[in-house]
Design a protein around this motif. Structure first.
Motif, PDB file in Angstrom:
ATOM      1  N   ARG A 199      40.307  33.708  25.846  1.00 35.91           N
ATOM      2  CA  ARG A 199      39.637  32.501  26.238  1.00 35.91           C
ATOM      3  C   ARG A 199      38.452  33.203  26.819  1.00 35.91           C
ATOM      4  NH1 ARG A 199      36.974  30.972  30.739  1.00 35.91           N
ATOM      5  NH2 ARG A 199      38.657  31.868  32.025  1.00 35.91           N
ATOM      6  N   ASP A 200      38.696  33.993  28.062  1.00 30.30           N
ATOM      7  CA  ASP A 200      37.227  34.439  28.364  1.00 30.30           C
ATOM      8  C   ASP A 200      36.610  35.539  27.502  1.00 30.30           C
ATOM      9  OD1 ASP A 200      35.524  33.862  30.477  1.00 30.30           O
ATOM     10  OD2 ASP A 200      36.394  34.939  32.124  1.00 30.30           O
ATOM     11  N   GLY A 201      37.591  36.235  27.139  1.00 33.15           N
ATOM     12  CA  GLY A 201      37.171  37.397  26.208  1.00 33.15           C
ATOM     13  C   GLY A 201      36.352  36.948  25.106  1.00 33.15           C
ATOM     14  N   ALA A 214      46.468  26.952  29.364  1.00 31.12           N
ATOM     15  CA  ALA A 214      45.151  26.393  28.735  1.00 31.12           C
ATOM     16  C   ALA A 214      44.230  25.957  29.871  1.00 31.12           C
ATOM     17  CB  ALA A 214      45.791  25.170  28.021  1.00 31.12           C
ATOM     18  N   LEU A 215      43.030  26.210  29.607  1.00 32.11           N
ATOM     19  CA  LEU A 215      42.103  26.163  30.500  1.00 32.11           C
ATOM     20  C   LEU A 215      41.660  24.786  30.378  1.00 32.11           C
ATOM     21  CD1 LEU A 215      40.177  27.819  32.731  1.00 32.11           C
ATOM     22  CD2 LEU A 215      38.471  27.520  30.913  1.00 32.11           C
ATOM     23  N   THR A 216      41.013  23.946  31.855  1.00 35.15           N
ATOM     24  CA  THR A 216      40.312  22.738  31.602  1.00 35.15           C
ATOM     25  C   THR A 216      39.419  22.637  32.822  1.00 35.15           C
ATOM     26  OG1 THR A 216      41.501  21.585  33.430  1.00 35.15           O
ATOM     27  CG2 THR A 216      42.681  21.678  31.315  1.00 35.15           C
ATOM     28  N   ILE A 261      48.774  24.818  33.121  1.00 36.01           N
ATOM     29  CA  ILE A 261      47.544  24.254  33.126  1.00 36.01           C
ATOM     30  C   ILE A 261      46.688  25.004  34.217  1.00 36.01           C
ATOM     31  CG2 ILE A 261      45.986  22.060  33.349  1.00 36.01           C
ATOM     32  CD1 ILE A 261      48.367  20.491  32.043  1.00 36.01           C
ATOM     33  N   HIS A 262      45.437  25.364  33.675  1.00 37.37           N
ATOM     34  CA  HIS A 262      44.387  26.153  34.536  1.00 37.37           C
ATOM     35  C   HIS A 262      43.276  25.190  34.681  1.00 37.37           C
ATOM     36  CE1 HIS A 262      42.072  30.239  35.165  1.00 37.37           C
ATOM     37  NE2 HIS A 262      42.289  29.773  36.171  1.00 37.37           N
ATOM     38  N   THR A 263      43.259  24.556  35.805  1.00 35.11           N
ATOM     39  CA  THR A 263      42.006  23.827  36.028  1.00 35.11           C
ATOM     40  C   THR A 263      41.313  24.182  37.373  1.00 35.11           C
ATOM     41  OG1 THR A 263      41.396  21.207  36.443  1.00 35.11           O
ATOM     42  CG2 THR A 263      43.404  22.138  37.686  1.00 35.11           C
ATOM     43  N   PHE A 299      44.947  26.856  40.068  1.00 34.83           N
ATOM     44  CA  PHE A 299      43.720  26.344  40.295  1.00 34.83           C
ATOM     45  C   PHE A 299      42.818  27.286  40.398  1.00 34.83           C
ATOM     46  CE2 PHE A 299      40.043  25.508  43.353  1.00 34.83           C
ATOM     47  CZ  PHE A 299      39.696  24.302  43.002  1.00 34.83           C
ATOM     48  N   TYR A 300      41.368  27.199  39.583  1.00 34.40           N
ATOM     49  CA  TYR A 300      40.218  28.380  39.835  1.00 34.40           C
ATOM     50  C   TYR A 300      39.139  27.682  40.715  1.00 34.40           C
ATOM     51  CZ  TYR A 300      37.978  26.033  36.098  1.00 34.40           C
ATOM     52  OH  TYR A 300      37.181  25.376  35.227  1.00 34.40           O
ATOM     53  N   ALA A 301      38.708  28.526  41.647  1.00 32.11           N
ATOM     54  CA  ALA A 301      37.710  28.204  42.707  1.00 32.11           C
ATOM     55  C   ALA A 301      36.582  28.899  42.139  1.00 32.11           C
ATOM     56  CB  ALA A 301      37.924  28.490  44.001  1.00 32.11           C
ATOM     57  N   GLU A 302      35.734  28.266  41.034  1.00 34.84           N
ATOM     58  CA  GLU A 302      34.795  29.144  40.426  1.00 34.84           C
ATOM     59  C   GLU A 302      33.680  29.627  41.330  1.00 34.84           C
ATOM     60  OE1 GLU A 302      32.949  26.731  37.249  1.00 34.84           O
ATOM     61  OE2 GLU A 302      32.088  28.731  36.196  1.00 34.84           O
ATOM     62  N   ASP A 303      33.387  30.759  40.968  1.00 34.53           N
ATOM     63  CA  ASP A 303      32.167  31.527  41.927  1.00 34.53           C
ATOM     64  C   ASP A 303      32.651  31.665  43.212  1.00 34.53           C
ATOM     65  OD1 ASP A 303      29.884  32.796  42.404  1.00 34.53           O
ATOM     66  OD2 ASP A 303      28.635  30.993  42.533  1.00 34.53           O
ATOM     67  N   VAL A 361      46.706  30.346  42.801  1.00 27.69           N
ATOM     68  CA  VAL A 361      45.088  30.018  42.977  1.00 27.69           C
ATOM     69  C   VAL A 361      44.366  31.160  42.706  1.00 27.69           C
ATOM     70  CG1 VAL A 361      45.646  28.355  44.837  1.00 27.69           C
ATOM     71  CG2 VAL A 361      45.845  30.671  45.445  1.00 27.69           C
ATOM     72  N   ASN A 362      43.491  31.046  41.685  1.00 32.27           N
ATOM     73  CA  ASN A 362      42.453  31.778  41.129  1.00 32.27           C
ATOM     74  C   ASN A 362      41.278  32.109  41.955  1.00 32.27           C
ATOM     75  OD1 ASN A 362      41.091  33.663  39.621  1.00 32.27           O
ATOM     76  ND2 ASN A 362      41.024  32.073  37.814  1.00 32.27           N
ATOM     77  N   ILE A 363      40.873  33.239  42.450  1.00 33.44           N
ATOM     78  CA  ILE A 363      39.687  33.251  43.221  1.00 33.44           C
ATOM     79  C   ILE A 363      38.808  34.168  42.215  1.00 33.44           C
ATOM     80  CG2 ILE A 363      38.883  34.212  45.446  1.00 33.44           C
ATOM     81  CD1 ILE A 363      41.106  32.054  45.593  1.00 33.44           C
ATOM     82  N   PRO A 364      37.795  33.654  41.258  1.00 33.58           N
ATOM     83  CA  PRO A 364      37.125  34.607  40.647  1.00 33.58           C
ATOM     84  C   PRO A 364      35.772  34.743  41.118  1.00 33.58           C
ATOM     85  CG  PRO A 364      37.659  32.027  39.991  1.00 33.58           C
ATOM     86  CD  PRO A 364      38.151  31.924  41.193  1.00 33.58           C
ATOM     87  N   ASP A 365      35.526  36.077  40.804  1.00 34.24           N
ATOM     88  CA  ASP A 365      34.029  36.632  40.968  1.00 34.24           C
ATOM     89  C   ASP A 365      33.462  36.348  39.904  1.00 34.24           C
ATOM     90  OD1 ASP A 365      31.712  37.576  42.299  1.00 34.24           O
ATOM     91  OD2 ASP A 365      32.663  39.868  41.851  1.00 34.24           O
ATOM     92  N   CYS A 386      43.494  37.361  41.003  1.00 37.35           N
ATOM     93  CA  CYS A 386      42.057  37.878  40.876  1.00 37.35           C
ATOM     94  C   CYS A 386      41.773  37.920  39.558  1.00 37.35           C
ATOM     95  CB  CYS A 386      42.048  39.579  41.057  1.00 37.35           C
ATOM     96  SG  CYS A 386      42.987  39.796  42.698  1.00 37.35           S
ATOM     97  N   HIS A 387      40.278  37.340  39.411  1.00 42.21           N
ATOM     98  CA  HIS A 387      39.623  37.102  38.283  1.00 42.21           C
ATOM     99  C   HIS A 387      38.338  37.692  38.267  1.00 42.21           C
ATOM    100  CE1 HIS A 387      38.790  34.516  34.596  1.00 42.21           C
ATOM    101  NE2 HIS A 387      37.588  34.883  34.925  1.00 42.21           N
ATOM    102  N   CYS A 388      37.912  39.100  37.952  1.00 42.59           N
ATOM    103  CA  CYS A 388      36.661  39.597  38.283  1.00 42.59           C
ATOM    104  C   CYS A 388      35.667  39.842  37.126  1.00 42.59           C
ATOM    105  CB  CYS A 388      36.984  40.795  39.020  1.00 42.59           C
ATOM    106  SG  CYS A 388      37.783  40.582  40.662  1.00 42.59           S
ATOM    107  N   HIS A 389      34.499  39.703  37.015  1.00 42.77           N
ATOM    108  CA  HIS A 389      33.562  40.276  36.062  1.00 42.77           C
ATOM    109  C   HIS A 389      32.882  41.437  36.391  1.00 42.77           C
ATOM    110  CE1 HIS A 389      33.738  36.672  32.999  1.00 42.77           C
ATOM    111  NE2 HIS A 389      34.700  36.227  34.244  1.00 42.77           N
ATOM    112  N   ASN A 390      32.322  42.031  35.411  1.00 38.54           N
ATOM    113  CA  ASN A 390      31.823  43.311  35.457  1.00 38.54           C
ATOM    114  C   ASN A 390      30.302  43.538  35.831  1.00 38.54           C
ATOM    115  OD1 ASN A 390      32.914  46.056  35.813  1.00 38.54           O
ATOM    116  ND2 ASN A 390      32.520  46.441  33.667  1.00 38.54           N
TER     117      ASN A 390
HETATM  118  O1  KIV Z   1      34.730  33.356  35.633  1.00 37.66           O
HETATM  119  C1  KIV Z   1      35.160  32.365  35.835  1.00 37.66           C
HETATM  120  O2  KIV Z   1      35.076  31.753  36.951  1.00 37.66           O
HETATM  121  C2  KIV Z   1      36.207  31.733  34.934  1.00 37.66           C
HETATM  122  C3  KIV Z   1      37.045  30.841  35.400  1.00 37.66           C
HETATM  123  C4  KIV Z   1      36.784  29.509  34.330  1.00 37.66           C
HETATM  124  C5  KIV Z   1      38.536  30.738  35.608  1.00 37.66           C
HETATM  125  O3  KIV Z   1      36.452  32.169  33.734  1.00 37.66           O
END
Ligand code: KIV
Ligand code: ZN
Length: 529
Positions: free
Chosen positions: A13-15, A72-74, A96-98, A138-142, A166-170, A201-205
């Motif tokens: 999905r993200d990849g 599945a993402l929504t 479900i990932h909303t 649940f993802y709290a985007e940003d 509960v997903n805490i994305p960076d 944890c959902h972290c970007h690089n």
């Molecule tokens: O980076 C992000 O915030 C995401 C969300 C949709 C989970 O990929």
């Protein structure tokens, strides 16, 4: 007692959001099966409402994979959630990932909304998703840039509405490890119902901090990590699965473990790299080709005396082959079968016969056959097959000649041929292919790597091309570097809309051969057979 960290893999999905790395459904199923064998706990299979292809992939993966939870993402939109629930209907275990934006940037500039309204929408989305499935993430985007006090209120509301994770994305890769760790700690300490959900944890690089931030998250209370194979993902990528898994394994004193079968890491890394046509950087931690290569004399000497002098992980622990295995053109089927089994391929008699025939062809052109050669041989049949194949490739080059390439490709039962000059043999061959396609393709990136070492080696070529504003990646392997280059070019163009107006057919109805061909290869080119 060691605590389990759940591995949520989002490679598919993200990849897969990386331009040019899109997989078709069949390929996604192959990757999903390997992720299951690797031991991931959750597979994020796609974003079903985004396209019919994504929808189909979630359906197919739900049917093909039984152990991991399929997710599945929504967006926080009812229609998205309904479509996700439908795509997941065959999954044995589903989620479900909303979610919705949590930072003031997103609230103001993305949603043109207010904090209160966003809280309402977040809560409503989770409540709606719970009508369809028991597991709602649940993802709290940003969240990385969100105000902690507001984030805590949001997380409390969505857990009360039924979120189980509960997903805490960076999302923007902004945080430092201390900041991200403190954010997770803040939620643990300020959300009264936090014990009812798992923190993820959902972290970007973007600042090279994804893995460090993820580990900081775990150390402060998160028990799920969202990762991708090879750290693949938008921009600078996501946290890499192999790094987190091996950090927790190497630093056992931290008190965490995962279900990852580490010996399978390298094979999955190679599979994803080839299928997504994304080369792994040589110095990539854990899976890069130099990750275990000691080149300085002092290091080599130290490793020979005692491996742990310079290695903190044994290469076998992540499934990296130690040395070239001795398989040659004289090896029999039993030897081939032994090595294929060692790499995880179980073949029946007929499949082994077919593999052996391919092996003999390969061994004919190459002295030693390595694990990578075997994987390529096996996966080549599963991987996306180029629409066009090379029938003949002839190069004239050297100094002071102008390099000239004559390329013959087969497409839909017809053979097309063209010749061109170039500033080198690869350039000439690419120009010849362009002439057959009757298009000017823009080559954005060309990378050649040898799979092992030495002049008997297989060349692996990766190209990125651009056509009509879209980017396509391709891989090609061969002991001949120009052949590998043309294979990569055709492989990249596989999905591009360039196959409708081919020129230069030599065995079919279309015998329009550009007159300019005579410039280089003479009258022979004009014959139609
Ligand atoms: O980076 C992000 O915030 C995401 C969300 C949709 C989970 O990929
Ligand atoms: Zn992301």
């Amino acid at each position: 007692m060691s605590e389990k960290i759940f591995i949520f893999d989002t490679t598919l999905r993200d990849g897969e959001q990386v331009p040019g790395c899109q997989l078709n459904t069949e390929e996604k199923v192959v990757v999903a099966r390997q992720l299951e064998a690797l031991g991931v706990d959750i597979i994020e299979a796609g974003f079903p409402v985004s396209s019919p292809g994504d929808f189909q992939s979630v359906v197919a993966i739900s049917k093909a994979v039984t152990e991991p939870v399929i997710c599945a993402l929504t967006r926080a939109v009812e229609r998205d959630i309904e479509v996700a629930a439908e795509a997941l209907q065959h999954a044995r275990r589903k989620r479900i990932h909303t979610g919705i934006g949590a930072s003031d940037y997103h609230i103001k500039y993305k949603f043109n909304s207010t904090r209160e309204e966003i809280l309402e929408r977040a809560e409503a989305a989770v409540r709606f998703a719970r009508r369809f499935v028991d597991e709602v993430e649940f993802y709290a985007e940003d969240a990385g840039r969100a105000d902690n006090e507001f984030l805590a209120r949001m997380i409390e509301r969505v857990i009360a509405a039924g979120a189980t994770v509960v997903n805490i994305p960076d999302t923007t890769g902004y945080c430092l490890p201390e900041m991200y760790g403190a954010k997770i700690r803040y939620l643990v300490e300020h959300v009264p119902n936090i014990d009812k959900a798992i923190i993820s944890c959902h972290c970007h690089n973007d600042l090279g901090m994804a893995t460090a931030n993820t580990i900081a998250g775990i150390m402060n209370g998160a028990r799920q990590v969202e990762v991708t194979i090879n750290g693949i993902g938008e921009r600078a990528g996501n946290t890499s699965l192999e790094e987190v898994a091996m950090i927790l394994k190497t630093h056992k004193h931290l008190g965490f473990h995962t279900g990852i079968q580490s010996q399978k890491i390298y094979a999955v890394s190679q599979l994803v790299s080839r299928m997504m046509r994304m080369p792994v950087q040589p110095n990539k931690a854990i899976v890069g080709r130099n990750a275990f290569a000691h080149s300085s004399g002092i290091h080599q000497d130290g490793v020979l005396k005692h491996r742990e002098n310079y290695e903190i992980i044994a290469p076998e622990d992540v499934g990296i082959p130690q040395s070239s295995i001795i398989l040659t053109a004289r090896s029999g089927k039993a030897a081939l079968n032994h090595h294929l089994r060692r790499l995880g391929y179980q073949l029946d008699r007929k499949a082994l016969e077919q593999a052996y025939a391919k092996f003999l062809l390969l061994a004919d052109g190459k002295k030693d056959i390595t694990d990578d050669d075997l994987r390529e041989m096996m996966e080549g049949s599963q991987a996306r097959i180029s629409k066009a194949t090379i029938r003949r490739l002839q190069i004239l080059c050297g100094k002071p000649l102008h390099p000239v390439a004559t390329v013959e490709i087969e497409y839909n039962g017809l053979v097309y041929r063209a010749s061109e000059t170039g500033n080198g043999p690869v350039n000439a061959a690419y120009r010849a292919v362009d002439r057959i396609l009757n298009k000017k393709i823009h080559l954005e990136e060309y990378l050649v790597q040898s799979i092992t070492n030495g002049s008997y080696d297989t060349a692996q070529v990766h190209v990125r091309v651009e056509h009509d504003g879209r980017t396509y990646n391709g891989f090609g392997l061969d002991t001949d570097i120009v052949v590998a280059s043309v294979k990569a070019y055709l492989n990249a163009l596989h999905l591009a809309p360039v196959w409708d107006d081919l020129h230069g057919a030599v065995n079919g109805r279309n015998d329009r051969i550009p007159a300019s061909l005579t410039e280089f290869v003479g009258a022979e080119t004009h014959q139609t057979h």
